[in-house]
Design a protein around this motif. Sequence first.
Motif: not given
Length: 388
Positions: A165-192
């Motif tokens: 929770i805090n890792a994503v919250n800390f990195v959410d400091g620039i437009d589009g970053l947290a949403a994009g990272l969440g989408m990529i990380a979620g996609s990787a786990i989904l593939v697994f």
Amino acid sequence: MTGAGVPLRELGLVLLVATAITYLVTGVVRSVLVRTGRVAEVRQRDVHTQPTPSVGGVAMFTGLVCAVLLAAQLPALTRGFAPVTPEMTAVIAGAFAIVVVGIVDDLYELGALAKLAGQFFAALLMAFMGIVFTVFYVPFAGGTTLILDQVQGVALSAIFTVLLINAVNFVDGIDGLAAGLGMIAGSAILVFALTVLHDQGGAVSAYPPAIICAALVGICAGFLPHNFEPARIFMGDSGSMLIGLLLSAASVSASGKINMSLYGAADLVALVSPIIVVIAAIALPVLDLVWAVVRRTARGESPFKADAGHIHHRLLRLGHTHRRTVLVLYMWVSAVAFGAVSFSIVPVRYAAAFTAIALVLAFVATLVPWAKGKIGPQRSVDKQTALL
């Protein structure tokens, strides 16, 4: 369905519904926030210059709930819900709790301890309701399985969830970053999760993480068009903490619950356990979080004190534009996350080659700004440096 017990069509529908609902509701939320004057003022460490509506996490949570409700009605996905497993109910309960904490923080700015208490409440609620570590499979120790009792499992799950929770919250400091990272990380786990569903003929334990990730990817994809630079709305803590909680839910749900005895000692699926894939997927925000804590405590400051020393701030000072900074970080997360996943789905030589090439490309993109001498319209280099 296609594949051996893999409900690809249904999961795709869940993802699309999450995307569409989030996209549409985000516009409504933004309109309400603008009309009521609920906008985020510009702080010294921010990289935006105009007051912007926040609390976008409300729209993301709405998309999540709609997607999960749809999944519960699809016969191919009902194995992921009660009474077969309580995990999806636990996810919604934990998500609701963390979004409420986030909304209060977005609107009234909770203190660090109050926010941390709220995070632990949501994490413990989710753990007690069923999203909890039970066992760990350790492939490099002769196939050792570590069995956790209830107290150990709940404690470890809660700590892990709060960390993400805090890792994503800390990195959410620039437009589009947290949403994009969440989408990529979620996609990787989904593939697994899809790989496990395929190899194990539709194992019940693989359904919840697949559904969670499909919904997570969808809500991030639906929010990103509103949030990519220049952002028209921020997700706020309500959104970033929701992403972190869902990543934790997916990883805890997958980790230790896959029947590794079905695989041979040489099978790479067994060697790349779910937790390794998850750690790889969220490596960037976690490293940023750890470095932030070290950096602040070394200066005698509170580890919760915000500053402008995150990875995205440093990339801006290297000369990247706002958008290029986000894209470079997307490259790093994609290289690490999908590199880890590739070891479980293709021969090791191909996975190693893919990972190496992806990391080299990300490294080159980091060191060579594509728009040299520019850091975007928000800040100058001098002002960024003065904040550290």
